[in-house]
Design an enzyme around this catalytic site. Structure first.
Site, mmCIF file in Angstrom:
data_model
loop_
_atom_site.group_PDB
_atom_site.id
_atom_site.type_symbol
_atom_site.label_atom_id
_atom_site.label_comp_id
_atom_site.label_asym_id
_atom_site.label_seq_id
_atom_site.Cartn_x
_atom_site.Cartn_y
_atom_site.Cartn_z
ATOM 1 N N GLU A 45 -1.568 -6.563 -7.515
ATOM 2 C CA GLU A 45 -0.967 -6.629 -6.176
ATOM 3 C C GLU A 45 0.270 -7.535 -6.145
ATOM 4 O OE1 GLU A 45 -1.564 -4.518 -4.201
ATOM 5 O OE2 GLU A 45 -3.604 -3.846 -4.578
ATOM 6 N N HIS A 52 5.672 0.402 -3.143
ATOM 7 C CA HIS A 52 4.541 -0.428 -3.557
ATOM 8 C C HIS A 52 3.536 0.416 -4.354
ATOM 9 C CE1 HIS A 52 1.618 -3.788 -2.934
ATOM 10 N NE2 HIS A 52 0.744 -2.793 -3.063
ATOM 11 N N GLU A 53 3.225 1.597 -3.833
ATOM 12 C CA GLU A 53 2.229 2.444 -4.501
ATOM 13 C C GLU A 53 2.764 2.971 -5.837
ATOM 14 O OE1 GLU A 53 -0.657 2.176 -3.393
ATOM 15 O OE2 GLU A 53 -0.094 1.324 -1.469
ATOM 16 N N HIS A 76 2.277 0.536 -8.499
ATOM 17 C CA HIS A 76 0.902 0.518 -9.006
ATOM 18 C C HIS A 76 0.688 1.537 -10.127
ATOM 19 C CE1 HIS A 76 -1.071 -2.464 -6.682
ATOM 20 N NE2 HIS A 76 -0.904 -1.875 -5.516
#
Ligand SMILES: [Zn+2]
Length: 266
Positions: free
Chosen positions: A166, A143-144, A147
């Site tokens: 997100e 997930h990070e 980003h």
């Protein structure tokens, strides 16, 4: 925004996690996501310490004098001040080990540029995700990493539109994690459907049990991205304590992308 602490071995370390609005305590800056700038920094440390900083390069220390090292970092792409961070400690780089081994032995990562171009190259992981094993930690890491593109390299003009970064990061974490695990097509499909079901339940619960006003993806409507005459931007609901625990913006964004991907293909 500066945290002085000790690592697991009792050695001193310091890090900053200024995002989204605490870097103003570290250096003079404007922090709305529309205020972009480049930066460069040299940090001196005693030998034995490693300086990690958000930046495009992986710094090699230069010896200034006996026992004193200098570390130089920079970005050439203008980025929001909130993406600046620094961590100084007796960090060890984990090399030539499997992904699983790496996430079990280290809580801080300096990612190779091939994995996340133009990202600031530093991710903080809470130790609380480590006991969950590789699954919890791996999906979080994916997930990070997502980003690095959606949220850092490109992002919304206004923090109230967090669903854009997100939603993409939540959607992509499944894809990254499936690749990392080298799953078969069937396993990928099974895992994705299970995740979609769990997320659907979470979204339904939140929609039923939270203020409707907090569920709106674009709460500032037509004035999104606008600054006041003084240059200030207001994050609507930014001080609502329950807001930071809500997933509704992540999940609505995720389901929108999932629906689009099913309609037009990935
Ligand atoms: Zn996120």
């Amino acid at each position: 925004s500066v945290t002085w602490t000790t690592d697991q071995s009792g050695r001193p370390c310091v890090y900053t996690m200024g995002s989204p609005i605490n870097n103003r305590a570290l250096f003079p800056c404007q922090e709305p996501p529309v205020a972009l700038s480049t930066w460069q920094a040299s940090v001196r440390t005693a030998a034995g310490f490693v300086v990690l900083m958000s930046g495009e390069n992986s710094a090699e220390p230069v010896q200034l004098q006996e026992g004193i090292l200098s570390w130089y970092y920079y970005v050439t792409m203008p980025m929001p001040a909130s993406t600046f961070t620094v961590a100084v400690g007796c960090w060890q780089e984990v090399k030539q080990q499997s992904f699983t081994a790496a996430i079990q032995t280290n809580t801080k990562f300096s990612l190779p540029s091939s994995q996340a171009d133009f990202s600031p190259h530093i991710i903080f992981l809470s130790q609380s995700v480590l006991p969950g094993g590789s699954h919890l930690c791996g999906t979080r890491l994916c997930h990070e990493i997502a980003h690095a593109w959606f949220g850092l390299a490109i992002g919304a003009r206004d923090w109230t539109e967090e669903w854009i970064s997100e939603g993409f990061a939540t959607f992509l974490e499944d894809i990254f994690w499936a690749r990392t695990q080298q799953l078969s097509q069937d396993e990928v499909k099974g895992q994705r459907e299970l995740k979609a079901l769990l997320r659907w339940r979470r979204l339904r619960d939140e929609v039923q049990n939270s203020e409707e006003e907090l569920q709106i993806l674009r709460p500032k409507k037509e004035s999104t991205g606008e600054l006041s005459e003084s240059g200030a931007s207001v994050v609507k609901h930014g001080l609502k304590a329950e807001k930071i625990f809500m997933q509704v913006h992540y999940l609505k964004g995720y389901f929108l992308l999932r629906s689009l991907a099913r309609t037009i293909g990935e």
